[in-house]
Design an enzyme around this catalytic site. Structure first.
Site, PDB file in Angstrom:
ATOM      1  N   HIS A  96      -9.677 -14.334 -10.148  1.00  0.00           N
ATOM      2  CA  HIS A  96     -10.611 -14.472  -9.486  1.00  0.00           C
ATOM      3  C   HIS A  96     -11.531 -15.490  -8.893  1.00  0.00           C
ATOM      4  O   HIS A  96     -11.141 -15.804  -7.535  1.00  0.00           O
ATOM      5  CB  HIS A  96     -11.442 -13.444  -9.560  1.00  0.00           C
ATOM      6  N   HIS A 104      -8.426 -12.578 -16.239  1.00  0.00           N
ATOM      7  CA  HIS A 104      -8.102 -11.706 -15.556  1.00  0.00           C
ATOM      8  C   HIS A 104      -9.749 -11.972 -14.293  1.00  0.00           C
ATOM      9  O   HIS A 104      -9.523 -12.136 -13.614  1.00  0.00           O
ATOM     10  CB  HIS A 104      -9.087 -10.078 -15.649  1.00  0.00           C
ATOM     11  N   GLU A 105     -10.856 -12.066 -14.631  1.00  0.00           N
ATOM     12  CA  GLU A 105     -11.773 -12.190 -14.013  1.00  0.00           C
ATOM     13  C   GLU A 105     -11.369 -14.030 -13.637  1.00  0.00           C
ATOM     14  O   GLU A 105     -12.300 -14.685 -12.672  1.00  0.00           O
ATOM     15  CB  GLU A 105     -13.013 -13.002 -15.547  1.00  0.00           C
ATOM     16  N   GLU A 126      -7.637  -6.289  -7.032  1.00  0.00           N
ATOM     17  CA  GLU A 126      -7.599  -6.257  -8.651  1.00  0.00           C
ATOM     18  C   GLU A 126      -6.207  -6.386  -9.082  1.00  0.00           C
ATOM     19  O   GLU A 126      -6.271  -6.639 -10.007  1.00  0.00           O
ATOM     20  CB  GLU A 126      -8.535  -4.988  -8.725  1.00  0.00           C
TER      21      GLU A 126
END
Length: 297
Positions: free
Chosen positions: A141, A137-138, A223
């Protein structure tokens, strides 16, 4: 790179449109070109400085892991390195911060100059598959350039708020000066001129709220996107498992600084009324879970 160029082109286009509007209205001549340059620099400088130094802003709160001190840290370093290699980016710096909330965030001005930080609670509360989902997930980004896109968007909105406020103020002043009937009535003119003194504060406040809604909307979309990328990389059940555990922490206070709150996987906020939703940087966790369940992987 394409996303960055598109965002940069959008910013330049908006500024050109503003220039044309100011020219047509005759406000450009009133403001002076050097004043306009100052407004643009002033609007962008804060967000760009925050972006360039975002990796270092919270370093005093972090324990940077250069070499592992236990098996969990060793596994974490190897997991981040493995995914970085897979995504063809330089391995981000890895940090751990103290927090009762299961959380993590990524920051940095470039995909090869980034940092991923994990709360100590996250390493305790999640299993390895779930931690891997958070890493993905990070990383999402980082590879999509969310930090720099958000910085450019913030700068553009800052300039937009200042210029629109000035345009409305100048138009109001021009209306007062050019209205002969109004100028004859000294009482009404006096009242309007005094109201005009507070126009900047009022308009700036309203536009500030609207701009925050725009930034929050963008933050919520990224997100959802990061969740989806994580699901594609490691499986949606792992990311859903993370989100279900985050739901259990609704009464735990978030300790992340405001400057990086939008970058956390969990903002620790509960959605109240519709206005709160519009101003929130993260979607409701149930919405995130539902979007993941819809994914066909």
């Amino acid at each position: 790179m394409f996303k960055f160029n598109l965002c940069l082109l959008m910013n330049i286009s908006i500024l050109i449109i503003f220039y044309i509007i100011l020219k047509i209205l005759g406000i450009f001549n009133i403001l002076n070109k050097y004043y306009l340059i100052f407004i643009i620099i002033y609007g962008f400088i804060g967000s760009l400085i925050s972006l360039l130094y975002s990796k270092y802003i919270n370093l005093h709160e972090l324990k940077l892991i250069k070499t592992h001190s236990n098996l969990k840290e060793k596994w974490l370093i190897e997991a981040v390195k493995k995914l970085s290699y897979l995504l063809k980016i330089k391995t981000p710096d890895i940090g751990i911060f103290k927090s009762k909330l299961t959380n993590a965030y990524a920051t940095g001005w470039h995909k090869n100059h980034s940092l991923i930080a994990f709360s100590d609670s996250l390493l305790i509360n999640l299993n390895k598959n779930e931690i891997s989902a958070v890493i993905c997930h990070e990383m999402a980004h980082i590879i999509t350039g969310d930090m720099i896109t958000l910085g450019l968007l913030q700068g553009t909105i800052n300039v937009f708020v200042i210029l629109v406020t000035i345009i409305i103020e100048e138009l109001l002043l021009l209306f007062i000066v050019s209205n002969k009937k109004l100028n004859k009535n000294k009482v009404i003119k006096f009242i309007i001129l005094n109201i005009q003194n507070y126009t900047y504060v009022f308009i700036n406040t309203i536009l500030g709220i609207i701009s925050q809604m725009i930034l929050s909307w963008f933050s919520r979309t990224r997100e959802f996107r990061a969740d989806a990328i994580s699901a594609k990389l490691i499986g949606k059940e792992n990311m859903i498992g993370v989100l279900n555990k985050l739901k259990l922490e609704k009464n735990i206070k978030n300790t992340l600084p405001k400057s990086i709150l939008a970058f956390g996987i969990n903002d620790g906020k509960q959605i109240g009324n519709f206005l709160n939703y519009l101003l929130n940087t993260h979607p409701p966790i149930d919405d995130r879970i539902n979007e993941l369940k819809k994914l066909k992987i």
